[in-house]
Enzyme design. Structure first.
Site, PDB file in Angstrom:
ATOM      1  CE  LYS A   1      -3.758 -12.114  -6.861  1.00 13.50           C
ATOM      2  NZ  LYS A   1      -2.639 -10.719  -6.380  1.00 13.50           N
TER       3      LYS A   1
ATOM      4  CG  PHE B   1       0.670  -5.965  -8.514  1.00 11.96           C
ATOM      5  CD1 PHE B   1      -0.266  -5.031  -9.689  1.00 11.96           C
ATOM      6  CD2 PHE B   1      -0.821  -6.209  -8.006  1.00 11.96           C
ATOM      7  CE1 PHE B   1      -1.462  -5.229  -9.955  1.00 11.96           C
ATOM      8  CE2 PHE B   1      -2.237  -6.456  -8.313  1.00 11.96           C
ATOM      9  CZ  PHE B   1      -2.043  -5.611  -9.839  1.00 11.96           C
TER      10      PHE B   1
ATOM     11  CG  ASP C   1      -0.618  -6.118  -0.977  1.00  9.05           C
ATOM     12  OD1 ASP C   1      -0.873  -7.012  -0.476  1.00  9.05           O
ATOM     13  OD2 ASP C   1      -0.046  -5.631  -1.747  1.00  9.05           O
TER      14      ASP C   1
HETATM   15  C1  PLP Z   1      -2.976  -9.522  -6.321  1.00  2.65           C
HETATM   16  C2  PLP Z   1      -2.524  -9.155  -5.434  1.00  2.65           C
HETATM   17  C3  PLP Z   1      -3.305  -7.774  -5.018  1.00  2.65           C
HETATM   18  C4  PLP Z   1      -4.715  -7.067  -5.830  1.00  2.65           C
HETATM   19  O1  PLP Z   1      -5.327  -8.054  -5.669  1.00  2.65           O
HETATM   20  P1  PLP Z   1      -7.008  -8.375  -6.600  1.00  2.65           P
HETATM   21  O2  PLP Z   1      -8.780  -9.072  -5.211  1.00  2.65           O
HETATM   22  O3  PLP Z   1      -6.616  -8.637  -7.640  1.00  2.65           O
HETATM   23  O4  PLP Z   1      -7.487  -6.616  -6.096  1.00  2.65           O
HETATM   24  C5  PLP Z   1      -2.728  -6.334  -4.228  1.00  2.65           C
HETATM   25  N1  PLP Z   1      -1.205  -6.489  -3.535  1.00  2.65           N
HETATM   26  C6  PLP Z   1      -1.207  -7.961  -3.676  1.00  2.65           C
HETATM   27  C7  PLP Z   1       0.188  -8.110  -3.067  1.00  2.65           C
HETATM   28  C8  PLP Z   1      -1.343  -8.684  -5.311  1.00  2.65           C
HETATM   29  O5  PLP Z   1      -0.813  -9.833  -5.478  1.00  2.65           O
END
Ligand code: PLP
Length: 400
Positions: free
Chosen positions: A247, A131, A216
């Site tokens: 986050k 994700f 990520d």
């Molecule tokens: C939540 C998340 C995103 C996206 O972040 P947003 O602030 O919602 O755009 C991208 N990568 C990972 C691994 C995430 O958990």
């Protein structure tokens, strides 16, 4: 639901409304108290209403809200120094969200290949169950067909490969490959951690083929796994070239960042990228205060202590409820339990008993408590889960 009528129907929140948060708890208007073991999906890592964060925000709010990056923004240089002092990175670009941080990471990787004379190298190898966000590019990077359906042609330039399959990644490398983009611990995809050995192999593979390694760590960073960033468990032997974070880094204030080495960031010069709000004064004030708290060895030690305790308790729950719990997974306080009953229904049962938890792909219950929890909080959560799993015993088995 009628008061929701003018909001896009992209979410389906329960009727309960929270109006206040303090530490590990959320409160409704009439004072009902809920234990927060989801923290806005790994965002409120320092708990709600942390005095140092409230102080940093209110102090900055009285001074200056917005400038745009056409001027030097207070706090950006200081925060970038901190991130670079404590990670692999030499350069930082600030964003407002995780998706924007990943977008910047993708652009940085491609641009670095471009300025090094490899114009054909644009392809990014990604992983199934990943994700990376909800923008057009990041849903294509994530490769989840459910998130792409109806949003136009599939975007070229991303190849989605099986999770944890090193040979599949190796075999997919071509003269067009620019980078490997991967979460050291998948959050959304079902709380699946890659081993440090796997990350080290990826580092070596990237070096061998002239690829950029892009992590990520939007969910796994900000102290969540007991190190500032999850890949740091490999002790510098699996550092990326580029990394997206967000986050938890703002403790609840929207902020993200793309971190890069000098070499990887070389092509990102005036005119190549930008953001109106990214790295604004309010975000920087809070994120500076949050960094100091998250980078405190005492906090990280608490994460490790609590996660050991939590995982041990989850194993006990699994033994006590073999009809409900299939496995326990996670790293640090990014934890999950794969269930044999429908995870969404179990989550709702927990909420009815004032415990807030989440779910993830693969029918996993996802628990992301604040990093400041005590053993007492863990015991409170485990007691509720014990009751809930007993209730769930009679539910139909989950079928994917
Ligand atoms: C939540 C998340 C995103 C996206 O972040 P947003 O602030 O919602 O755009 C991208 N990568 C990972 C691994 C995430 O958990």
């Amino acid at each position: 639901m009628s008061d929701n009528d003018h909001i896009y129907n992209c979410y389906s929140p329960p009727p309960v409304e929270f109006v206040k948060g303090e530490g590990a708890y959320l409160y409704t208007e009439n004072g009902d108290k809920y234990l927060d073991f989801i923290t806005g999906i790994a965002v409120n890592g320092l708990g709600h209403s942390h005095p140092a964060l409230v102080g940093a925000l209110t102090e900055q709010a009285g001074k200056l809200w917005h400038l745009s990056n056409m001027f030097r923004v207070p706090g950006q240089y200081e925060l970038a120094d901190k991130y670079c002092a404590h990670t692999f990175a030499d350069k930082v670009f600030f964003t407002n969200s995780g998706a924007e941080a990943v977008e910047c990471a993708i652009k940085t990787a491609r641009r670095a290949q471009f300025v090094e004379g490899h114009e054909n190298r644009y392809e990014i190898l990604t992983t199934k169950g990943a994700f990376h966000g909800r923008t057009i590019a990041t849903v294509n990077a994530g490769g989840n067909p459910k998130y792409m359906e109806g949003f136009g042609p599939v975007m070229p330039g991303f190849t989605n490969l099986p999770f944890g399959d090193f040979d599949a990644i190796k075999d997919a490398i071509s003269e067009n490959t620019a980078a490997i983009l991967i979460e050291p611990v998948q959050g959304e995809g079902g709380v699946r951690a890659l081993s440090t050995a796997f990350l080290k192999s990826l580092r070596a593979l990237c070096d061998e083929h002239g690829l950029f390694l892009v992590y990520d760590e939007v969910q796994s960073g900000a102290g969540r796994t007991g190190k500032l960033f999850a890949h740091q468990w490999a002790d510098g032997q699996a550092d990326p070239d580029i990394m997206a974070v967000a986050k938890g880094m703002g403790g609840g204030f929207p902020v993200g960042a793309c971190l890069a080495t000098e070499r990887a960031a070389k092509g990102m010069v005036v005119g190549t990228h930008g953001s109106t709000y990214g790295g604004g004064p309010l975000a920087m004030a809070v994120a500076n205060a949050a960094f100091d708290l998250l980078n405190d060895p005492k906090l990280l030690a608490n994460v490790n202590k609590m996660s050991n305790y939590l995982l041990q308790q989850f194993e006990a729950l699994k033994d006590a409820h073999p009809d409900v719990v299939e496995d326990v997974r996670g790293k640090g306080l990014l934890t999950g339990m794969k269930l044999k009953k429908k995870a969404l229904d179990v989550r709702n049962l927990a909420r009815a008993q004032n415990l807030l938890i989440g779910t993830a792909g693969d029918n996993v219950l996802r628990l992301l408590p604040p990093l400041i929890i005590t053993e007492e909080h863990v015991r409170e959560a485990v007691a509720v889960l014990d009751t809930v799993f007993t209730q769930a015993k009679d539910m139909d088995d989950f079928e994917a």
